[in-house]
Motif scaffolding. Structure first.
Motif, mmCIF file in Angstrom:
data_model
loop_
_atom_site.group_PDB
_atom_site.id
_atom_site.type_symbol
_atom_site.label_atom_id
_atom_site.label_comp_id
_atom_site.label_asym_id
_atom_site.label_seq_id
_atom_site.Cartn_x
_atom_site.Cartn_y
_atom_site.Cartn_z
ATOM 1 N N ALA A 244 18.069 39.502 34.966
ATOM 2 C CA ALA A 244 19.256 40.345 35.092
ATOM 3 C C ALA A 244 19.878 40.623 33.730
ATOM 4 O O ALA A 244 19.895 39.762 32.850
ATOM 5 N N LYS A 245 20.394 41.826 33.601
ATOM 6 C CA LYS A 245 21.135 42.215 32.400
ATOM 7 C C LYS A 245 22.524 41.575 32.481
ATOM 8 O O LYS A 245 23.070 41.412 33.563
ATOM 9 N N HIS A 246 23.062 41.215 31.348
ATOM 10 C CA HIS A 246 24.417 40.653 31.321
ATOM 11 C C HIS A 246 25.135 41.114 30.071
ATOM 12 O O HIS A 246 24.527 41.631 29.135
ATOM 13 N N GLU A 247 26.415 40.934 30.067
ATOM 14 C CA GLU A 247 27.258 41.269 28.923
ATOM 15 C C GLU A 247 27.856 39.990 28.359
ATOM 16 O O GLU A 247 28.032 39.010 29.077
ATOM 17 N N GLN A 248 28.156 39.998 27.088
ATOM 18 C CA GLN A 248 28.955 38.928 26.495
ATOM 19 C C GLN A 248 30.352 39.483 26.274
ATOM 20 O O GLN A 248 30.511 40.636 25.885
ATOM 21 N N ILE A 249 31.353 38.664 26.560
ATOM 22 C CA ILE A 249 32.731 39.124 26.456
ATOM 23 C C ILE A 249 33.359 38.718 25.125
ATOM 24 O O ILE A 249 32.867 37.815 24.439
ATOM 25 N N HIS A 250 34.429 39.382 24.803
ATOM 26 C CA HIS A 250 35.303 39.004 23.704
ATOM 27 C C HIS A 250 36.697 38.915 24.319
ATOM 28 O O HIS A 250 37.142 39.828 25.008
ATOM 29 N N TRP A 251 37.374 37.797 24.104
ATOM 30 C CA TRP A 251 38.674 37.570 24.715
ATOM 31 C C TRP A 251 39.740 38.446 24.084
ATOM 32 O O TRP A 251 39.744 38.666 22.864
ATOM 33 N N GLU A 252 40.653 38.921 24.921
ATOM 34 C CA GLU A 252 41.857 39.599 24.471
ATOM 35 C C GLU A 252 43.027 38.894 25.145
ATOM 36 O O GLU A 252 43.231 39.041 26.348
ATOM 37 N N THR A 253 43.758 38.101 24.386
ATOM 38 C CA THR A 253 44.879 37.372 24.993
ATOM 39 C C THR A 253 46.004 38.345 25.315
ATOM 40 O O THR A 253 46.226 39.334 24.604
ATOM 41 N N THR A 254 46.707 38.068 26.414
ATOM 42 C CA THR A 254 47.787 38.932 26.874
ATOM 43 C C THR A 254 48.809 38.094 27.625
ATOM 44 O O THR A 254 48.542 36.929 27.950
ATOM 45 N N GLU A 255 49.922 38.660 27.929
ATOM 46 C CA GLU A 255 50.963 37.982 28.703
ATOM 47 C C GLU A 255 50.968 38.427 30.159
ATOM 48 O O GLU A 255 51.532 37.755 31.011
ATOM 49 N N VAL A 256 50.359 39.585 30.475
ATOM 50 C CA VAL A 256 50.345 40.102 31.844
ATOM 51 C C VAL A 256 48.983 40.696 32.172
ATOM 52 O O VAL A 256 48.267 41.173 31.282
ATOM 53 N N LEU A 257 48.649 40.665 33.471
ATOM 54 C CA LEU A 257 47.432 41.314 33.977
ATOM 55 C C LEU A 257 47.850 42.422 34.926
ATOM 56 O O LEU A 257 48.932 42.359 35.524
ATOM 57 N N SER A 258 46.998 43.414 35.122
ATOM 58 C CA SER A 258 47.330 44.519 36.025
ATOM 59 C C SER A 258 47.445 44.015 37.458
ATOM 60 O O SER A 258 46.831 43.024 37.839
ATOM 61 N N ASP A 259 48.277 44.713 38.268
ATOM 62 C CA ASP A 259 48.459 44.350 39.673
ATOM 63 C C ASP A 259 47.305 44.885 40.508
ATOM 64 O O ASP A 259 46.747 45.946 40.222
ATOM 65 N N THR A 260 46.946 44.121 41.562
ATOM 66 C CA THR A 260 45.956 44.576 42.547
ATOM 67 C C THR A 260 46.488 44.247 43.930
ATOM 68 O O THR A 260 47.449 43.472 44.075
ATOM 69 N N GLU A 261 45.855 44.792 44.969
ATOM 70 C CA GLU A 261 46.263 44.486 46.335
ATOM 71 C C GLU A 261 46.098 43.000 46.634
ATOM 72 O O GLU A 261 46.927 42.389 47.286
ATOM 73 N N ARG A 262 45.031 42.404 46.120
ATOM 74 C CA ARG A 262 44.775 40.980 46.372
ATOM 75 C C ARG A 262 45.698 40.096 45.543
ATOM 76 O O ARG A 262 46.125 39.033 45.985
ATOM 77 N N GLY A 263 45.953 40.482 44.318
ATOM 78 C CA GLY A 263 46.804 39.683 43.451
ATOM 79 C C GLY A 263 46.202 38.328 43.161
ATOM 80 O O GLY A 263 45.027 38.215 42.843
ATOM 81 N N ALA A 264 46.993 37.267 43.328
ATOM 82 C CA ALA A 264 46.539 35.907 43.033
ATOM 83 C C ALA A 264 45.980 35.206 44.257
ATOM 84 O O ALA A 264 45.725 34.005 44.221
ATOM 85 N N GLY A 265 45.747 35.938 45.348
ATOM 86 C CA GLY A 265 45.191 35.328 46.564
ATOM 87 C C GLY A 265 43.842 34.704 46.271
ATOM 88 O O GLY A 265 42.949 35.367 45.746
ATOM 89 N N GLY A 266 43.696 33.452 46.612
ATOM 90 C CA GLY A 266 42.473 32.715 46.292
ATOM 91 C C GLY A 266 41.532 32.580 47.473
ATOM 92 O O GLY A 266 41.423 33.483 48.307
ATOM 93 N N TYR A 267 40.904 31.430 47.576
ATOM 94 C CA TYR A 267 39.892 31.148 48.600
ATOM 95 C C TYR A 267 40.405 31.508 49.985
ATOM 96 O O TYR A 267 41.472 31.056 50.404
ATOM 97 N N GLY A 268 39.655 32.332 50.690
ATOM 98 C CA GLY A 268 39.985 32.688 52.063
ATOM 99 C C GLY A 268 41.121 33.665 52.210
ATOM 100 O O GLY A 268 41.623 33.883 53.316
#
Length: 144
Positions: free
Chosen positions: A115-139
């Motif tokens: 499989a093809k993969h990417e390597q990331i470079h971190w960008e530190t931030t104070e906020v993440l964009s909102d989504t419908e799921r948000g911080a909802g975890g397992y289940g």
């Protein structure tokens, strides 16, 4: 994709079992049968050595038939082979059944997906964009 391989096993190179298969079946390359007791794990060699191009990994995954019929699966699934690894491909098998399983030389023990993969470079931030799921975890998804 062309992949460089050294085959030090007694077996032919892995093949796709059907025209649309994603994984190549890996065979055990062993001098004598390997017994795996219930809840025991064993490292089984394949006799294969590969050279992956940069940006690719090989994933080692269980074979569904062995898992269903015998409770034999691969630990650390999927196992990752990095592009800079040049050692023998070995499969870490575990027996999750209540009966001993004996691996025979040449037996198909796992599958390998490249499989093809990417390597990331971190960008530190104070906020993440909102989504419908948000911080909802397992289940948290699929609830009405």
């Amino acid at each position: 994709m062309i992949l460089k391989v050294i085959n030090q096993s007694k077996h032919p190179l892995p093949e796709y079992q059907t025209p649309l298969s994603a994984g190549l079946d890996l065979r055990a390359n062993i001098s004598e049968p390997v017994a795996i007791k219930p809840l025991e794990r064993k490292l089984v060699g394949t006799g294969l050595f590969i050279e992956l191009p940069a940006g690719f990994e090989a994933q080692i995954r269980p074979r569904s038939g062995l898992a269903f019929k015998h409770g034999l699966t691969v630990l650390n699934t999927p196992g990752t082979i990095d592009a800079d690894y040049r050692g023998e491909i070995k499969v870490l098998l575990v027996n999750l059944s209540s009966e001993e399983f004996v691996v025979q030389d040449g037996e198909r023990i796992a599958q390998m997906v490249v499989a093809k993969h990417e390597q990331i470079h971190w960008e530190t931030t104070e906020v993440l964009s909102d989504t419908e799921r948000g911080a909802g975890g397992y289940g948290s998804t699929g609830k009405a």
